[in-house]
Write an enzyme that holds these catalytic residues in place. Structure first.
Site, short mmCIF file in Angstrom:
data_model
loop_
_atom_site.label_atom_id
_atom_site.label_comp_id
_atom_site.label_asym_id
_atom_site.label_seq_id
_atom_site.Cartn_x
_atom_site.Cartn_y
_atom_site.Cartn_z
N TYR A 144 6.90 -6.80 -7.84
CA TYR A 144 5.53 -6.81 -8.63
C TYR A 144 5.58 -6.46 -9.73
CZ TYR A 144 0.52 -5.54 -8.16
OH TYR A 144 -0.64 -5.63 -8.50
N THR A 207 0.25 15.55 -4.41
CA THR A 207 -0.12 15.69 -5.62
C THR A 207 -0.20 14.71 -6.56
OG1 THR A 207 2.02 16.70 -6.20
CG2 THR A 207 0.49 18.18 -5.46
N THR A 209 -1.31 11.63 -8.71
CA THR A 209 -2.63 11.09 -9.01
C THR A 209 -2.66 9.61 -9.16
OG1 THR A 209 -2.12 11.54 -11.25
CG2 THR A 209 -2.83 13.50 -10.21
P1 NAD Z 1 -5.69 -9.30 -2.81
O1 NAD Z 1 -4.42 -9.26 -2.30
O2 NAD Z 1 -7.06 -9.37 -2.05
O3 NAD Z 1 -6.00 -10.73 -3.46
C1 NAD Z 1 -4.85 -11.50 -4.10
C2 NAD Z 1 -5.14 -12.97 -3.66
O4 NAD Z 1 -4.30 -13.76 -3.95
C3 NAD Z 1 -5.46 -13.23 -2.10
O5 NAD Z 1 -6.63 -13.82 -1.79
C4 NAD Z 1 -4.07 -13.96 -1.85
O6 NAD Z 1 -4.13 -14.81 -0.63
C5 NAD Z 1 -3.94 -14.59 -3.04
N1 NAD Z 1 -2.62 -15.33 -3.23
C6 NAD Z 1 -1.36 -14.28 -2.99
N2 NAD Z 1 -0.37 -15.25 -3.55
C7 NAD Z 1 -0.85 -16.53 -3.50
C8 NAD Z 1 -0.10 -17.81 -3.98
N3 NAD Z 1 1.23 -17.76 -3.99
N4 NAD Z 1 -0.89 -18.93 -4.32
C9 NAD Z 1 -2.35 -18.87 -4.26
N5 NAD Z 1 -2.92 -17.51 -4.03
C10 NAD Z 1 -2.10 -16.41 -3.44
O7 NAD Z 1 -5.59 -8.24 -4.17
P2 NAD Z 1 -6.70 -8.00 -5.20
O8 NAD Z 1 -6.94 -6.54 -5.22
O9 NAD Z 1 -7.95 -8.57 -5.04
O10 NAD Z 1 -6.03 -8.28 -6.54
C11 NAD Z 1 -6.37 -9.32 -7.25
C12 NAD Z 1 -5.45 -9.32 -8.34
O11 NAD Z 1 -5.55 -8.22 -9.25
C13 NAD Z 1 -3.88 -9.52 -8.28
O12 NAD Z 1 -3.45 -10.40 -9.42
C14 NAD Z 1 -3.59 -8.25 -8.40
O13 NAD Z 1 -2.00 -7.82 -8.84
C15 NAD Z 1 -4.50 -7.48 -9.52
N6 NAD Z 1 -4.61 -6.01 -9.50
C16 NAD Z 1 -5.33 -5.56 -8.40
C17 NAD Z 1 -5.63 -3.99 -8.45
C18 NAD Z 1 -6.28 -3.45 -7.42
O14 NAD Z 1 -6.36 -2.01 -7.58
N7 NAD Z 1 -7.22 -4.07 -6.71
C19 NAD Z 1 -4.98 -3.20 -9.50
C20 NAD Z 1 -4.05 -4.06 -10.31
C21 NAD Z 1 -4.02 -5.48 -10.57
#
Ligand code: NAD
Ligand code: UDP
Length: 311
Positions: A144, A207, A209
């Protein structure tokens, strides 16, 4: 009205983003392979003539005509992204290449949902965008972290080499309604455990964060980043309030009124010890800062889980 593609649009953040873009009067194509996304997240949008769902995997090319692309496709919970790490790396890297290729052909602006994970286990605290990070390249989180880092590299190389109009944000832990109850991330885990009267599983001594941003704030930052002309990024989007996992567990216990106790479980490998964004750039360039504090956001999220899990 713009034609906007949202990859990962049926996921937690993606579904909120699709909703917001439709509200703003745009034509939205939601593309998702439904690995961690759900049709339930977008069911209420399916009747809208300006909304379209396409089941597609971003590791494969796609031919569409669009004006803007938000690239969110990638599982975000450690449990989900470690389930098939090779696929996770392919999703970040091949997904970025395919979407950047689409942006290049259609001359559309493209925003990458990057992550605070690019800072790894940070030796600089809090983390400004200028910090290059401290990431293990061969650990369990690397698929990741390094996938997202290479995606950022590809974004900047497509910009420098062929002039693609890019925007990059680094998202810090975001929570809210539509997280999967079994998603494995800490906020959903604690709330679901508290509502079921089960022990709250604090990993390690608790602990470590994190800084938690409510979903509405995050989506607002993302849309502002796409709309402005000045900054390609990366720009941190997150809430600088910093809490230990023990503090979070205690807050969830107090807000749910549960009789649940805290239990400790082993700390996963490479779990970052601390994380807190510097958000001066977002304030200055986007006029953005979070508005929802942790307590308020937790209350809304607890109400959501109570309703959906009928607890
Ligand atoms: P999530 O897992 O709910 O959403 C990810 C979506 O991408 C899902 O709907 C999944 O089915 C789809 N997906 C995964 N692989 C795929 C592929 N190969 N082709 C097409 N679709 C695919 O996660 P989220 O929290 O909604 O995160 C969304 C984005 O934001 C991600 O890229 C994640 O890395 C980034 N992000 C989220 C957070 C957080 O705290 N929520 C933090 C940092 C980054
Ligand atoms: N965590 C925890 N109990 C849980 C789930 C997670 O104590 O049931 C901890 C985890 O070890 C990490 C923090 O909460 O220190 C945030 O974990 P999450 O998986 O939500 O996101 P991360 O920031 O690690 O990607």
């Amino acid at each position: 009205m713009k034609r906007i593609l949202v990859t990962g649009g049926a996921g937690f953040l993606g579904s909120h983003l699709c909703e917001r873009l439709l509200k703003d009067g745009h034509d939205v194509i939601c593309l998702d392979n439904l690995f961690t996304g759900r049709k339930d997240n977008i069911r209420h949008l399916l009747d809208n003539p300006y909304f379209e769902f396409q089941r597609h995997d971003v590791t494969m090319p796609i031919y569409l005509e669009v004006d803007e692309i938000y690239n969110l496709a990638c599982p975000a919970s450690p449990v989900h992204y470690q389930y098939n790490p090779i696929k996770t790396a392919k999703t970040s890297v091949l997904g970025a290449m395919n979407m950047l290729g689409l942006a290049k052909r259609t001359r559309s602006r493209i925003l990458q949902a990057s992550t605070s994970e690019v800072y790894g286990n940070p030796t600089v605290h809090p983390q400004p965008e200028s910090y290059w990070g401290s990431v293990n390249p061969i650990g369990l989180r690397s698929c990741y972290d390094e996938g997202k880092r290479l995606a950022e590299t590809l974004f900047f190389d497509y910009h420098r080499q062929v002039g693609v109009d890019i925007r990059v944000i680094r998202i810090f832990n975001t929570y809210g309604p539509r997280m999967l109850p079994n998603d494995g991330r800490v906020v959903s885990n604690f709330i679901v455990q508290a509502l079921k009267g089960e022990p709250l599983t604090v990993y390690g001594d608790g602990t470590q964060t994190r800084s938690f941003c409510y979903v509405d704030d995050l989506i607002d930052g993302m849309v502002r980043m796409m709309a402005q002309e000045d900054t390609l990024g990366p720009v941190n989007i997150g809430n600088p309030g910093e809490f230990t996992m023990l503090e979070l567990a205690e807050k969830v216990i107090a807000l749910t009124g549960t009789a649940s106790k805290i239990v400790h479980a082993p700390l996963p490998s490479d779990d970052p010890a601390q994380r807190k964004p510097v958000i001066e750039l977002a304030k200055e360039k986007l006029g953005w800062q979070p508005r929802v504090n942790l307590e308020e956001g937790l209350q809304k999220t607890i109400a959501y889980f109570k309703q959906t899990l009928k607890l």
